[in-house]
Design a protein around this motif. Structure first.
Motif, PDB file in Angstrom:
ATOM      1  N   GLY A 154       0.684  -1.175  -0.083  1.00 32.76           N
ATOM      2  CA  GLY A 154      -0.160   0.063  -0.063  1.00 32.76           C
ATOM      3  C   GLY A 154       0.890   1.271   0.112  1.00 32.76           C
ATOM      4  N   GLY A 155       0.726   2.057  -0.747  1.00 29.38           N
ATOM      5  CA  GLY A 155       1.440   3.257  -1.159  1.00 29.38           C
ATOM      6  C   GLY A 155       0.574   4.725  -0.769  1.00 29.38           C
ATOM      7  N   GLY A 156      -0.262   4.536   0.070  1.00 29.82           N
ATOM      8  CA  GLY A 156      -0.919   5.819   0.622  1.00 29.82           C
ATOM      9  C   GLY A 156       0.209   6.449   1.478  1.00 29.82           C
ATOM     10  N   ILE A 157      -0.533   7.425   2.139  1.00 28.15           N
ATOM     11  CA  ILE A 157       0.458   8.167   3.016  1.00 28.15           C
ATOM     12  C   ILE A 157       1.057   7.394   4.246  1.00 28.15           C
ATOM     13  CG2 ILE A 157      -1.452   8.892   4.723  1.00 28.15           C
ATOM     14  CD1 ILE A 157       1.075  11.166   3.596  1.00 28.15           C
ATOM     15  N   SER A 158       0.148   6.176   4.770  1.00 26.95           N
ATOM     16  CA  SER A 158       0.736   5.505   5.625  1.00 26.95           C
ATOM     17  C   SER A 158       1.893   4.454   5.008  1.00 26.95           C
ATOM     18  CB  SER A 158      -0.488   4.554   6.329  1.00 26.95           C
ATOM     19  OG  SER A 158      -1.351   5.455   6.988  1.00 26.95           O
ATOM     20  N   GLY A 159       1.518   3.867   3.808  1.00 25.91           N
ATOM     21  CA  GLY A 159       2.804   3.029   3.203  1.00 25.91           C
ATOM     22  C   GLY A 159       3.776   3.962   2.929  1.00 25.91           C
ATOM     23  N   LEU A 209       3.248  15.912   0.825  1.00 27.17           N
ATOM     24  CA  LEU A 209       3.222  14.810  -0.513  1.00 27.17           C
ATOM     25  C   LEU A 209       4.256  15.146  -1.251  1.00 27.17           C
ATOM     26  CD1 LEU A 209      -0.614  14.393  -1.454  1.00 27.17           C
ATOM     27  CD2 LEU A 209       1.034  12.659  -0.466  1.00 27.17           C
ATOM     28  N   GLU A 210       4.838  16.260  -1.520  1.00 26.19           N
ATOM     29  CA  GLU A 210       6.026  16.560  -2.114  1.00 26.19           C
ATOM     30  C   GLU A 210       7.096  16.108  -1.583  1.00 26.19           C
ATOM     31  OE1 GLU A 210       9.157  18.469  -4.008  1.00 26.19           O
ATOM     32  OE2 GLU A 210       8.389  19.097  -2.081  1.00 26.19           O
ATOM     33  N   ILE A 211       7.168  16.554  -0.156  1.00 24.44           N
ATOM     34  CA  ILE A 211       8.324  16.124   0.683  1.00 24.44           C
ATOM     35  C   ILE A 211       8.476  14.685   0.609  1.00 24.44           C
ATOM     36  CG2 ILE A 211       9.470  16.319   2.845  1.00 24.44           C
ATOM     37  CD1 ILE A 211       7.908  19.014   3.375  1.00 24.44           C
ATOM     38  N   ASN A 212       7.619  14.038   0.801  1.00 24.74           N
ATOM     39  CA  ASN A 212       7.666  12.492   0.974  1.00 24.74           C
ATOM     40  C   ASN A 212       8.145  11.866  -0.394  1.00 24.74           C
ATOM     41  OD1 ASN A 212       7.112  11.965   3.546  1.00 24.74           O
ATOM     42  ND2 ASN A 212       5.018  11.483   3.227  1.00 24.74           N
ATOM     43  N   ARG A 257      12.173   9.462  -4.178  1.00 23.25           N
ATOM     44  CA  ARG A 257      13.006   9.544  -5.533  1.00 23.25           C
ATOM     45  C   ARG A 257      14.272   9.298  -5.126  1.00 23.25           C
ATOM     46  NH1 ARG A 257       9.375  13.472  -7.003  1.00 23.25           N
ATOM     47  NH2 ARG A 257      10.711  14.969  -6.184  1.00 23.25           N
ATOM     48  N   MET A 258      14.848   9.776  -3.971  1.00 18.98           N
ATOM     49  CA  MET A 258      16.244  10.099  -3.490  1.00 18.98           C
ATOM     50  C   MET A 258      16.912   8.826  -3.083  1.00 18.98           C
ATOM     51  SD  MET A 258      16.368  14.047  -2.532  1.00 18.98           S
ATOM     52  CE  MET A 258      18.017  13.982  -1.765  1.00 18.98           C
ATOM     53  N   ASN A 259      15.771   8.051  -2.076  1.00 20.58           N
ATOM     54  CA  ASN A 259      16.396   6.856  -1.526  1.00 20.58           C
ATOM     55  C   ASN A 259      16.607   5.557  -2.372  1.00 20.58           C
ATOM     56  OD1 ASN A 259      16.581   4.549   0.358  1.00 20.58           O
ATOM     57  ND2 ASN A 259      15.660   6.010   1.955  1.00 20.58           N
ATOM     58  N   PRO A 260      18.049   5.062  -2.427  1.00 21.21           N
ATOM     59  CA  PRO A 260      18.241   4.001  -3.300  1.00 21.21           C
ATOM     60  C   PRO A 260      17.620   2.680  -2.621  1.00 21.21           C
ATOM     61  CG  PRO A 260      20.045   4.684  -2.098  1.00 21.21           C
ATOM     62  CD  PRO A 260      19.143   5.828  -1.887  1.00 21.21           C
ATOM     63  N   ASN A 261      17.255   2.660  -1.396  1.00 25.27           N
ATOM     64  CA  ASN A 261      16.986   1.488  -0.612  1.00 25.27           C
ATOM     65  C   ASN A 261      15.751   1.203  -0.975  1.00 25.27           C
ATOM     66  OD1 ASN A 261      19.603   1.186   0.436  1.00 25.27           O
ATOM     67  ND2 ASN A 261      18.927   2.500   2.345  1.00 25.27           N
ATOM     68  N   LEU A 262      14.911   2.197  -1.580  1.00 22.46           N
ATOM     69  CA  LEU A 262      13.471   1.867  -2.014  1.00 22.46           C
ATOM     70  C   LEU A 262      13.108   1.560  -3.348  1.00 22.46           C
ATOM     71  CD1 LEU A 262      10.522   2.077  -1.111  1.00 22.46           C
ATOM     72  CD2 LEU A 262      10.627   4.517  -1.531  1.00 22.46           C
ATOM     73  N   THR A 263      12.381   0.386  -3.506  1.00 20.78           N
ATOM     74  CA  THR A 263      11.955  -0.189  -4.815  1.00 20.78           C
ATOM     75  C   THR A 263      10.312   0.056  -4.832  1.00 20.78           C
ATOM     76  OG1 THR A 263      13.736  -1.742  -5.151  1.00 20.78           O
ATOM     77  CG2 THR A 263      11.653  -2.007  -6.311  1.00 20.78           C
ATOM     78  N   MET A 296       0.366  15.585  -9.740  1.00 21.83           N
ATOM     79  CA  MET A 296       1.692  15.520  -9.022  1.00 21.83           C
ATOM     80  C   MET A 296       2.078  14.035  -8.905  1.00 21.83           C
ATOM     81  SD  MET A 296       1.621  18.154  -5.739  1.00 21.83           S
ATOM     82  CE  MET A 296       2.878  17.000  -4.796  1.00 21.83           C
ATOM     83  N   ALA A 297       1.328  13.151  -9.697  1.00 20.46           N
ATOM     84  CA  ALA A 297       1.542  11.800  -9.577  1.00 20.46           C
ATOM     85  C   ALA A 297       2.984  11.296  -9.701  1.00 20.46           C
ATOM     86  CB  ALA A 297       0.836  11.114 -10.621  1.00 20.46           C
ATOM     87  N   GLN A 298       3.170  10.421  -8.704  1.00 19.61           N
ATOM     88  CA  GLN A 298       4.540   9.742  -8.777  1.00 19.61           C
ATOM     89  C   GLN A 298       4.323   8.220  -8.765  1.00 19.61           C
ATOM     90  OE1 GLN A 298       7.102  10.325  -5.290  1.00 19.61           O
ATOM     91  NE2 GLN A 298       8.699   8.895  -6.141  1.00 19.61           N
ATOM     92  N   PRO A 299       4.790   7.562  -9.834  1.00 17.83           N
ATOM     93  CA  PRO A 299       5.740   8.195 -10.994  1.00 17.83           C
ATOM     94  C   PRO A 299       5.054   9.286 -11.991  1.00 17.83           C
ATOM     95  CG  PRO A 299       5.885   5.644 -11.019  1.00 17.83           C
ATOM     96  CD  PRO A 299       4.631   6.045 -10.126  1.00 17.83           C
TER      97      PRO A 299
END
Length: 427
Positions: free
Chosen positions: A15-20, A64-67, A72-78, A144-147
């Motif tokens: 789950g990739g909402g604010i909690s995930g 949301l923009e901060i998260n 985007r900057m964290n290489p540990n996250l897939t 602002m969708a990511q990706p």
């Protein structure tokens, strides 16, 4: 074929909402490898669909923009979007997760230029706006969708429009031959952050949501107020576009009701107070706002916000659970009931009625791909039997954004502790 580099020290966040997002980022920033699986084509969940937060009335886009930048900057996250976990086997520290990936038909070459959308005319109901508007078959889910990558709706695959979209792309980003994939990878702990969904207002038959055009839900009203929403931020009636100056907010629509949801959904009172300010700000002295309530649950720091809204002259509180909503010949919804303080019957017309619908878990009790303990409402319990699976945010209870984020941070810590034990690291 998508490949995931993972070990039994990897943490899976579902789950990739604010909690995930919170759980995944907190875990990744401790140095853990994290795989974040989100079924939508973008991160952020329902928070992206809010116009403002309560009680400060600030915009979610900032947080949301901060998260998103952290992600985007964290290489540990897939990140895996348009993905669903279908199976989990194993034990804490030694799980195997199976994930189904649905095709986006757009690859990483996409620059979000929008050329594909210009040549596609077919439209579908826009899920981001809860069906209040239409979107094209080639679309960016929201600005602002990511990706930051377009999506081709599978319903136009195989049509000339799909080929036109591919031909219009200058970056070779559209791949119409994408197919569903299934991947399996190891992980040591799991954070379940699948969030919540609004209760189906059509089930509350007396309120006429499925029959009366000018009866909407609180989540729909949030999109209606947003300048980037279906009506450009103009608070108007869906039926005819006339200004919605006289608005009724009905609390506990589906909550605290033995015929629907037994639990209190917690956010509804504050959401209606917040939305009352939208109407007051839009129409000033011409606004006429009624909040029908059982009781107002604005505790702790929220009481100040309640007092602030109560002081707005255009806002009136009526202690009553309306019996029904009917409609007159002009399409005006009429709220019917009894004022329980004075026991006066009322049948009052409004421009718009907003139902403060309750929260229920996004995943039904019988749909989890792993054995897990849930309560009678379907929320995940913090139980030893869950092993290395921990609930975060709205999957655990009806929570506002602030409490969901705090809860997700705790879930990330528990998951980190599990994978640390795999290595024998003291915690």
């Amino acid at each position: 074929m998508t490949e995931i580099v993972a070990t039994n020290e990897t943490i899976l966040v579902v789950g990739g909402g604010i909690s995930g997002m919170t759980a995944a980022l907190e875990a990744a920033e401790t140095g853990k490898q994290v795989v974040l699986v989100e079924k939508r084509p973008y991160l952020g969940g329902r928070t992206t669909q809010l116009y403002k937060y309560f009680p400060k009335l600030c915009f979610p886009t900032c947080g949301l923009e901060i998260n998103q930048r952290r992600a985007r900057m964290n290489p540990n996250l897939t990140l895996l979007t348009l993905a669903e976990v279908t199976r989990i086997d194993g034990t804490p520290g030694n799980y195997q997760a199976t994930v189904r990936l649905h095709p986006r038909y757009v690859n990483e070459n996409c620059t979000a230029c929008g050329d594909c959308a210009t040549v596609v005319n077919t439209e579908f109901a826009d899920e981001f706006n809860y069906g209040l508007s239409q979107r094209k078959g080639a679309y960016l889910p929201y600005r602002m969708a990511q990706p930051q990558r377009y999506v081709i709706d599978p319903r136009i695959i195989g049509t000339p429009e799909a080929e036109q979209a591919k031909a219009a792309c200058q970056y070779n980003a559209i791949d119409l031959d994408m197919t569903p994939q299934e991947i399996t990878f190891p992980c040591g702990a799991i954070v379940w952050a699948t969030g919540w969904q609004p209760y189906d207002a059509a089930k509350i038959q007396p309120y006429g949501y499925d029959r009366i055009a000018n009866v909407v839900t609180s989540v729909e009203f949030e999109r209606m107020a947003d300048p980037n929403g279906p009506f450009g931020g103009q608070l108007v009636r869906p039926s005819d576009g006339k200004p919605a100056k006289k608005v009724a907010f009905i609390q506990c629509a589906g909550s605290r009701d033995r015929n629907h949801l037994l639990h209190c959904s917690r956010i509804c009172c504050m959401a209606s107070l917040k939305q009352a300010t939208y109407v007051a700000d839009a129409y000033q002295d011409a606004a006429d706002i009624r909040i029908f309530y059982i009781d107002i649950r604005a505790i702790d720091r929220f009481e100040d916000f309640y007092n602030k809204v109560s002081a707005i002259p255009q806002v009136k509180f009526i202690k009553s659970k309306p019996a029904s909503v009917t409609v007159d010949k002009d399409g005006n919804p009429i709220v019917n009931g009894v004022d329980t303080e004075g026991y006066h019957r009322y049948a009052e017309p409004f421009d718009l009625v907003v139902l403060a619908v309750g929260m229920e878990p996004a995943v039904p009790k019988d749909a989890f791909p792993v054995p897990i303990v849930v309560n009678r409402a379907g929320f995940i319990e913090a139980a030893p039997e869950n092993g290395g699976v921990f609930a975060a945010g709205g999957a655990s209870d009806a929570l506002d954004v602030n409490r969901a984020v705090q809860h997700a941070t705790g879930a990330a810590l528990r998951a980190v502790q599990v994978v640390n034990r795999v290595r024998g690291v003291g915690v």
